[in-house]
Design a protein around this motif. Sequence first.
Motif, PDB file in Angstrom:
ATOM      1  N   ILE A 159      16.592 -11.538  -6.054  1.00 45.65           N
ATOM      2  CA  ILE A 159      17.399 -12.762  -5.487  1.00 45.65           C
ATOM      3  C   ILE A 159      18.433 -12.436  -4.387  1.00 45.65           C
ATOM      4  O   ILE A 159      18.998 -13.203  -3.667  1.00 45.65           O
ATOM      5  CB  ILE A 159      17.601 -13.699  -6.464  1.00 45.65           C
ATOM      6  N   SER A 160      18.882 -11.029  -4.413  1.00 47.34           N
ATOM      7  CA  SER A 160      19.677 -10.674  -3.291  1.00 47.34           C
ATOM      8  C   SER A 160      19.322 -10.656  -2.086  1.00 47.34           C
ATOM      9  O   SER A 160      19.956 -10.703  -1.255  1.00 47.34           O
ATOM     10  CB  SER A 160      20.568  -9.264  -3.658  1.00 47.34           C
ATOM     11  N   ASN A 161      17.939 -10.649  -1.846  1.00 45.06           N
ATOM     12  CA  ASN A 161      17.470 -10.510  -0.877  1.00 45.06           C
ATOM     13  C   ASN A 161      17.749 -11.961   0.096  1.00 45.06           C
ATOM     14  O   ASN A 161      17.398 -12.825  -0.433  1.00 45.06           O
ATOM     15  CB  ASN A 161      15.632 -10.544  -0.747  1.00 45.06           C
ATOM     16  N   PRO A 162      18.325 -11.566   1.232  1.00 50.17           N
ATOM     17  CA  PRO A 162      18.694 -12.954   2.018  1.00 50.17           C
ATOM     18  C   PRO A 162      17.652 -13.885   2.395  1.00 50.17           C
ATOM     19  O   PRO A 162      17.909 -15.002   2.680  1.00 50.17           O
ATOM     20  CB  PRO A 162      19.520 -12.443   3.197  1.00 50.17           C
ATOM     21  N   ASN A 163      16.284 -13.200   2.474  1.00 48.39           N
ATOM     22  CA  ASN A 163      15.006 -13.838   2.983  1.00 48.39           C
ATOM     23  C   ASN A 163      14.391 -14.496   1.713  1.00 48.39           C
ATOM     24  O   ASN A 163      13.153 -14.976   1.932  1.00 48.39           O
ATOM     25  CB  ASN A 163      14.176 -13.132   3.550  1.00 48.39           C
ATOM     26  N   CYS A 164      15.207 -14.699   0.236  1.00 50.00           N
ATOM     27  CA  CYS A 164      14.347 -15.301  -0.762  1.00 50.00           C
ATOM     28  C   CYS A 164      14.991 -16.387  -1.226  1.00 50.00           C
ATOM     29  O   CYS A 164      15.865 -16.720  -1.181  1.00 50.00           O
ATOM     30  CB  CYS A 164      14.446 -13.988  -1.763  1.00 50.00           C
ATOM     31  N   ILE A 165      14.052 -17.221  -1.288  1.00 45.79           N
ATOM     32  CA  ILE A 165      14.237 -18.723  -1.975  1.00 45.79           C
ATOM     33  C   ILE A 165      14.291 -18.688  -3.524  1.00 45.79           C
ATOM     34  O   ILE A 165      13.274 -18.046  -3.987  1.00 45.79           O
ATOM     35  CB  ILE A 165      13.337 -19.760  -1.285  1.00 45.79           C
ATOM     36  N   ILE A 166      15.391 -19.162  -4.100  1.00 44.41           N
ATOM     37  CA  ILE A 166      15.825 -19.222  -5.319  1.00 44.41           C
ATOM     38  C   ILE A 166      14.993 -20.531  -5.932  1.00 44.41           C
ATOM     39  O   ILE A 166      15.613 -21.613  -5.790  1.00 44.41           O
ATOM     40  CB  ILE A 166      17.349 -19.011  -5.947  1.00 44.41           C
ATOM     41  N   LEU A 167      14.137 -20.409  -7.014  1.00 46.38           N
ATOM     42  CA  LEU A 167      13.636 -21.455  -7.712  1.00 46.38           C
ATOM     43  C   LEU A 167      14.247 -21.401  -9.048  1.00 46.38           C
ATOM     44  O   LEU A 167      13.783 -20.609 -10.160  1.00 46.38           O
ATOM     45  CB  LEU A 167      12.350 -21.441  -7.946  1.00 46.38           C
ATOM     46  N   CYS A 213      13.428 -16.723   9.652  1.00 47.95           N
ATOM     47  CA  CYS A 213      13.554 -15.230   9.327  1.00 47.95           C
ATOM     48  C   CYS A 213      12.656 -14.278  10.403  1.00 47.95           C
ATOM     49  O   CYS A 213      12.937 -13.103  10.474  1.00 47.95           O
ATOM     50  CB  CYS A 213      13.132 -14.869   7.914  1.00 47.95           C
ATOM     51  N   LEU A 214      11.438 -14.952  10.917  1.00 51.30           N
ATOM     52  CA  LEU A 214      10.610 -14.119  11.465  1.00 51.30           C
ATOM     53  C   LEU A 214      11.195 -13.385  13.018  1.00 51.30           C
ATOM     54  O   LEU A 214      11.118 -12.105  12.925  1.00 51.30           O
ATOM     55  CB  LEU A 214       9.574 -14.946  12.106  1.00 51.30           C
ATOM     56  N   PRO A 215      12.200 -13.734  13.782  1.00 52.10           N
ATOM     57  CA  PRO A 215      12.584 -12.846  14.912  1.00 52.10           C
ATOM     58  C   PRO A 215      13.533 -11.825  14.285  1.00 52.10           C
ATOM     59  O   PRO A 215      13.158 -10.775  14.731  1.00 52.10           O
ATOM     60  CB  PRO A 215      13.530 -13.826  15.497  1.00 52.10           C
ATOM     61  N   GLU A 216      14.177 -11.859  13.207  1.00 53.89           N
ATOM     62  CA  GLU A 216      14.975 -10.897  12.730  1.00 53.89           C
ATOM     63  C   GLU A 216      14.157  -9.814  11.940  1.00 53.89           C
ATOM     64  O   GLU A 216      14.189  -8.363  12.116  1.00 53.89           O
ATOM     65  CB  GLU A 216      15.966 -11.243  11.697  1.00 53.89           C
ATOM     66  N   LEU A 217      12.851 -10.268  11.364  1.00 52.41           N
ATOM     67  CA  LEU A 217      12.117  -9.465  10.824  1.00 52.41           C
ATOM     68  C   LEU A 217      11.366  -8.567  11.760  1.00 52.41           C
ATOM     69  O   LEU A 217      11.102  -7.320  11.520  1.00 52.41           O
ATOM     70  CB  LEU A 217      10.973 -10.309  10.017  1.00 52.41           C
ATOM     71  N   THR A 235       0.758  -1.151  -0.083  1.00 55.94           N
ATOM     72  CA  THR A 235       0.072  -0.255   0.035  1.00 55.94           C
ATOM     73  C   THR A 235       0.953   1.312   0.210  1.00 55.94           C
ATOM     74  O   THR A 235       0.340   2.357  -0.429  1.00 55.94           O
ATOM     75  CB  THR A 235      -0.931  -0.018   1.298  1.00 55.94           C
ATOM     76  N   VAL A 236       2.171   1.234   0.652  1.00 53.54           N
ATOM     77  CA  VAL A 236       2.992   2.437   0.528  1.00 53.54           C
ATOM     78  C   VAL A 236       4.065   2.319  -0.673  1.00 53.54           C
ATOM     79  O   VAL A 236       4.932   3.126  -0.554  1.00 53.54           O
ATOM     80  CB  VAL A 236       3.709   2.580   1.889  1.00 53.54           C
ATOM     81  N   GLY A 237       4.021   1.195  -1.177  1.00 55.40           N
ATOM     82  CA  GLY A 237       4.899   0.992  -2.350  1.00 55.40           C
ATOM     83  C   GLY A 237       6.323   0.943  -1.847  1.00 55.40           C
ATOM     84  O   GLY A 237       7.227   1.610  -2.124  1.00 55.40           O
ATOM     85  N   ALA A 238       6.801   0.276  -0.657  1.00 54.14           N
ATOM     86  CA  ALA A 238       8.299   0.434  -0.288  1.00 54.14           C
ATOM     87  C   ALA A 238       8.793  -0.862  -0.123  1.00 54.14           C
ATOM     88  O   ALA A 238       8.109  -1.883  -0.119  1.00 54.14           O
ATOM     89  CB  ALA A 238       7.983   0.964   1.179  1.00 54.14           C
ATOM     90  N   ASP A 239      10.236  -0.949  -0.404  1.00 51.39           N
ATOM     91  CA  ASP A 239      10.964  -2.189  -0.416  1.00 51.39           C
ATOM     92  C   ASP A 239      11.482  -1.897   0.902  1.00 51.39           C
ATOM     93  O   ASP A 239      12.889  -2.740   0.623  1.00 51.39           O
ATOM     94  CB  ASP A 239      11.734  -2.158  -1.475  1.00 51.39           C
ATOM     95  N   ILE A 240      11.553  -1.439   1.947  1.00 54.22           N
ATOM     96  CA  ILE A 240      12.389  -1.121   3.016  1.00 54.22           C
ATOM     97  C   ILE A 240      12.704  -2.549   3.914  1.00 54.22           C
ATOM     98  O   ILE A 240      13.485  -2.915   4.729  1.00 54.22           O
ATOM     99  CB  ILE A 240      12.037  -0.173   3.724  1.00 54.22           C
ATOM    100  N   ILE A 241      11.532  -3.445   3.524  1.00 57.00           N
ATOM    101  CA  ILE A 241      11.570  -4.852   4.436  1.00 57.00           C
ATOM    102  C   ILE A 241      11.378  -5.751   3.603  1.00 57.00           C
ATOM    103  O   ILE A 241      10.868  -5.928   2.540  1.00 57.00           O
ATOM    104  CB  ILE A 241      10.098  -4.842   5.166  1.00 57.00           C
ATOM    105  N   GLN A 242      12.898  -6.738   3.629  1.00 57.42           N
ATOM    106  CA  GLN A 242      12.740  -7.877   2.723  1.00 57.42           C
ATOM    107  C   GLN A 242      12.108  -8.941   3.253  1.00 57.42           C
ATOM    108  O   GLN A 242      12.496  -9.767   4.219  1.00 57.42           O
ATOM    109  CB  GLN A 242      14.320  -8.024   2.837  1.00 57.42           C
ATOM    110  N   LEU A 243      10.957  -9.277   2.886  1.00 54.08           N
ATOM    111  CA  LEU A 243      10.158 -10.377   3.413  1.00 54.08           C
ATOM    112  C   LEU A 243      10.569 -11.640   2.393  1.00 54.08           C
ATOM    113  O   LEU A 243      10.852 -11.711   1.368  1.00 54.08           O
ATOM    114  CB  LEU A 243       8.463 -10.002   2.923  1.00 54.08           C
ATOM    115  N   PRO A 244      10.031 -12.791   3.117  1.00 54.60           N
ATOM    116  CA  PRO A 244      10.698 -14.073   2.720  1.00 54.60           C
ATOM    117  C   PRO A 244       9.430 -14.596   1.697  1.00 54.60           C
ATOM    118  O   PRO A 244       8.228 -14.094   1.706  1.00 54.60           O
ATOM    119  CB  PRO A 244      10.362 -15.047   3.843  1.00 54.60           C
TER     120      PRO A 244
END
Length: 681
Positions: free
Chosen positions: A172-180, A298-302, A17-26
């Motif tokens: 894919i540089s997001n450390p919380n991203c699984i690469i398929l 990832c949840l505690p760090e998130l 809704t705010v169009g932000a990439d500040i949080i790297q979600l899984p």
Amino acid sequence: MEALIPVINKLQDVFNTVGADIIQLPQIAVVGTQSSGKSSVLESLVGRDLLPRGTGIVTRRPLILQLVHVDPGDGRKNEDEGRDVEEWGKFLHTKNKIHSDFDEIRQEIENETERVSGNNKGISDDPIHLKIFSPHVVNLTLVDLPGITKVPVGDQPKDIEIQIRDLILKHISNPNCIILAVTAANTDMATSEALKVAREVDPDGRRTLAVVTKLDLMDAGTDAMDVLMGRVIPVKLGIIGVVNRSQLDINNKKSVADAIRDEYAFLQKKYPSLANRNGTKYLARTLNRLLMHHIRDCLPELKTRINVLAAQYQSLLSSYGEPVEDQSATLLQLITKFATEYCNTIEGTAKYIETAELCGGARICYIFHETFGRTLESVDPLGGLSTIDILTAIRNATGPRPSLFVPEVSFELLVKKQVKRLEEPSLRCVELVHEEMQRIIQHCSNYSTQELQRFPKLHEAIVEVVTSLLRKRLPITNEMVHNLVAIELAYINTKHPDFADACGVMNNNIEEQRRNRMRELPAAVPREKVGATGPQGEQDGTGNWRGMLKKGEEAAGSGPGSPLKGVVNLLDVPVPVARKLSSREQRDCEVIERLIKSYFLIVRKNIQDSVPKAVMHFLVNHVKDSLQSELVGQLYKSGLLNDLLTESEDMAQRRKEAADMLQALQRASQVIAEIRETHLW
């Protein structure tokens, strides 16, 4: 634990809704070369035809696909919107519009892609957000990315390969991203671009899962057994083989359910030992399990990251301040705050204390006692005065008459000349303090009253008023300091107690020296001259006046300016500079030097004490006392309110963005707080 994926989906909705990439979600990102079957794999996971298909580059914008599992009976909840459907989709850009026709969804993806990327093969990094609700899917969040390509086609730019590569790496540089990593089975696994890109950001392979497509299109007599067993290139999370629909199947409207049945039959026939660890259904379960475990890790760090960002945005929003309602009160408050901070900086009680360098009152103190004090102490009392200068001044002060004593006028002339040298460092001291008072304005603007940054015109006006006040006080202070030196020059007080003591000590020394010379005289003077030496004979140190007449020629050349033998033009006679002084001349110079030094030190002490006091009274304290009244008098006018309290153009926009982001972070924090520890296991 199944509840974790919907939580991440909620968080994505919050931040979308705010169009932000500040949080790297899984999430799971699908990477592969062009036409390797990435979109087909996604369609198999969804179980419906919903993505644009074809040859060449079809996926030209990232597609964030959220799969939400719903119970079969939940579809009826949409009856209030006139729909009774089992499966439906929603786009972020169409808000709450529900699409139950999947052909409609595919057409919307194509239209939205062309709207941003153009209709001739161009790409964009602006993602499309799509949610699919279905009882036939597992909870997953996938990102379909444009395929890796090498040669630009259509109106693609020459650097299309670099653009697509940067777009893929961004996700894919997001450390919380699984690469398929998707690779076609009819190409060599060792040449897989997807695995190469994945290895760049995930060298240990901790978050890379390989998918081998097109198992049914391999050359006759070959199979993918070694590849699927991980003997060619091992992948830590595993390698899963799938069979997609061909373009002919799609053209013939073969359903995904039929394709999955055919895939199962193919795997049982060709790879019976591996059939239960390959195929679309196994891939969906594996991805679901991987994503849940990944989210759990990832949840505690998130949670920590969201709380830290919320605190930062709260602070940022506070610094932007609230929108102005009562202009008069706001203006008066800002003026008062600035004036208070300015005075506090001088007093050393400011809220923000500088640690890198001295500033404010501490700097003024340093100027008074270190800079000014040391400069005065470095001034030599006899600087610029040679012995000949002193002797010449003594002779000039006596006029045509030879003197019996050292004339006082010569002392006054010389001491005034030396005292005058104290004026320049004193005026320089005023200038330095004035400069520091100017610097305090900037210090208060930067550190103390950040609200002023909201109103650039008010800030400029305050700086102008304070600068004008300082400029007005500078000549008055300079005049006072000039007068302090002029006062010292106006009256040379030889009765000053310190000076009288110094004179007494000096007279005693001179008397002592005279007695010593009297005792040494019989041994130093020839016997015939002793008889002719009377009390007055000591006056000139060369014997009595009769002796001078007898030795007229020698005596004639003894004094400066006396005519020499054979010289007619008296004005051309130079003053002998390097000649040896007589004992009388030496004594006179010594007396004057000691008197000048003694009196100069007294004056220097007075100036060193009185100049800082004058600067404090006429400049520093006056500005402190009159600053607020000056600011109020100049700025607190109804006609100036609107102009002065005009915010900078982007301030309102930045305040809105910060408020929206803070609201999103607070909602995200609430979403995470709803998770119980039991959900994690």
